[in-house]
Write a protein that holds these residues in place. Sequence first.
Motif, PDB file in Angstrom:
ATOM      1  N   ALA A 109       1.465  -1.349   0.087  1.00 53.44           N
ATOM      2  CA  ALA A 109       0.180  -0.203   0.291  1.00 53.44           C
ATOM      3  C   ALA A 109       0.727   0.942   0.146  1.00 53.44           C
ATOM      4  O   ALA A 109       0.856   1.884   0.974  1.00 53.44           O
ATOM      5  CB  ALA A 109      -0.805  -0.310   0.970  1.00 53.44           C
ATOM      6  N   GLU A 111       0.482   3.898  -1.507  1.00 55.96           N
ATOM      7  CA  GLU A 111      -0.201   5.302  -1.000  1.00 55.96           C
ATOM      8  C   GLU A 111      -0.388   5.671   0.313  1.00 55.96           C
ATOM      9  O   GLU A 111      -1.382   6.639   0.674  1.00 55.96           O
ATOM     10  CB  GLU A 111      -1.151   5.394  -2.044  1.00 55.96           C
ATOM     11  CG  GLU A 111      -0.725   5.349  -3.371  1.00 55.96           C
ATOM     12  CD  GLU A 111       0.314   6.484  -3.848  1.00 55.96           C
ATOM     13  OE1 GLU A 111       0.032   7.730  -2.861  1.00 55.96           O
ATOM     14  OE2 GLU A 111       1.260   6.252  -4.528  1.00 55.96           O
ATOM     15  N   ASP A 112      -0.616   4.556   1.002  1.00 56.31           N
ATOM     16  CA  ASP A 112      -1.066   4.759   2.203  1.00 56.31           C
ATOM     17  C   ASP A 112       0.414   5.118   3.716  1.00 56.31           C
ATOM     18  O   ASP A 112       0.816   4.526   3.879  1.00 56.31           O
ATOM     19  CB  ASP A 112      -1.404   3.192   2.877  1.00 56.31           C
ATOM     20  CG  ASP A 112      -2.240   3.073   4.210  1.00 56.31           C
ATOM     21  OD1 ASP A 112      -2.402   4.588   4.537  1.00 56.31           O
ATOM     22  OD2 ASP A 112      -1.478   2.367   4.909  1.00 56.31           O
ATOM     23  N   TRP A 113       0.182   6.226   4.268  1.00 57.17           N
ATOM     24  CA  TRP A 113       1.179   6.947   5.223  1.00 57.17           C
ATOM     25  C   TRP A 113       0.488   6.456   6.409  1.00 57.17           C
ATOM     26  O   TRP A 113       1.538   5.620   6.927  1.00 57.17           O
ATOM     27  CB  TRP A 113       0.425   8.437   5.178  1.00 57.17           C
ATOM     28  CG  TRP A 113      -1.031   8.742   6.635  1.00 57.17           C
ATOM     29  CD1 TRP A 113      -1.982   8.925   6.149  1.00 57.17           C
ATOM     30  CD2 TRP A 113      -1.252   8.931   7.896  1.00 57.17           C
ATOM     31  NE1 TRP A 113      -2.806   8.585   6.490  1.00 57.17           N
ATOM     32  CE2 TRP A 113      -2.146   8.957   7.952  1.00 57.17           C
ATOM     33  CE3 TRP A 113      -0.118   8.492   8.490  1.00 57.17           C
ATOM     34  CZ2 TRP A 113      -2.847   8.139   9.590  1.00 57.17           C
ATOM     35  CZ3 TRP A 113      -0.514   7.832   9.953  1.00 57.17           C
ATOM     36  CH2 TRP A 113      -1.766   8.765  10.331  1.00 57.17           C
ATOM     37  N   ARG A 114      -0.179   5.433   6.889  1.00 58.81           N
ATOM     38  CA  ARG A 114      -0.268   4.583   7.988  1.00 58.81           C
ATOM     39  C   ARG A 114       0.634   3.678   8.288  1.00 58.81           C
ATOM     40  O   ARG A 114       1.661   3.472   8.341  1.00 58.81           O
ATOM     41  CB  ARG A 114      -1.615   4.504   8.673  1.00 58.81           C
ATOM     42  CG  ARG A 114      -2.809   4.563   8.600  1.00 58.81           C
ATOM     43  CD  ARG A 114      -4.261   4.418   8.489  1.00 58.81           C
ATOM     44  NE  ARG A 114      -4.918   5.810   9.144  1.00 58.81           N
ATOM     45  CZ  ARG A 114      -5.205   6.210   7.722  1.00 58.81           C
ATOM     46  NH1 ARG A 114      -4.920   6.964   6.367  1.00 58.81           N
ATOM     47  NH2 ARG A 114      -6.408   7.110   8.571  1.00 58.81           N
ATOM     48  N   SER A 115       0.862   2.921   6.963  1.00 59.15           N
ATOM     49  CA  SER A 115       1.941   2.053   6.282  1.00 59.15           C
ATOM     50  C   SER A 115       3.609   2.535   6.843  1.00 59.15           C
ATOM     51  O   SER A 115       3.864   2.137   7.343  1.00 59.15           O
ATOM     52  CB  SER A 115       1.618   1.152   5.718  1.00 59.15           C
ATOM     53  OG  SER A 115       2.154   1.920   4.252  1.00 59.15           O
ATOM     54  N   SER A 143      -0.122  11.410   3.644  1.00 58.60           N
ATOM     55  CA  SER A 143      -0.791  12.588   4.537  1.00 58.60           C
ATOM     56  C   SER A 143      -1.513  13.725   3.429  1.00 58.60           C
ATOM     57  O   SER A 143      -2.554  13.923   3.989  1.00 58.60           O
ATOM     58  CB  SER A 143      -0.443  12.035   5.908  1.00 58.60           C
ATOM     59  OG  SER A 143       0.452  13.790   6.472  1.00 58.60           O
TER      60      SER A 143
END
Length: 145
Positions: A109, A111-115, A143
Motif C-alpha cells: 500500500a 499510498e497509505d501513510w499509515r503503513s 498524509s
Amino acid sequence: MTTRIMVALLAILLLLYIVLVGYRAVVLLGTGEPVGVAMGAALIVLPVVGVWALWREIAFGVHAERLGRTLEAEGGLPPEQVETRESGRPLRDAADALFPAYRDAAEAAPEDWRSWYRLGLVYDGAGDRKRARQAIRQAIKLSRG
C-alpha cells in the motif's frame, strides 16, 4: 513534555546564535574592507541556513507527532515491542524479524501513510534513525495529499 522543553530551549539558543552571527555579519559588511565585506557576506548565509534547518526540524516533529496521535487514536500503532539490551539499545536480530511484515505492508500500500509511519516506528525501534526519518517523511508527504 521534557522533550518539548528541551527542543524549545535549543531552538531559543540557536535563534540567539543566529541573531549574534547576523549582527556580526552586518558589522563586517559595514567596514568597507574587502576582507570584512567578504566575511560578512559569508556570515549572512549562516543565519539563513540555520533558520531554514530549525524550521524544517520543528515542522517534521510537529507533523510526525500529529500523525502518531492520529494513528494511536485509530488503534493502528504496532503492537510489538522490540527486545532490548540492559543498556536500552534494541537487539538487532529481534528488530530485523519485524521488518519484513511492515516493509511488505508499505510496499503493498505505497499510498497509505499509515503503513509508512508504522515502518518508520519499527526502524526507529531498531535504532535505524536515518531510515526511520525517511519512512516518516514519506508518511507526512502522503498524509498531505
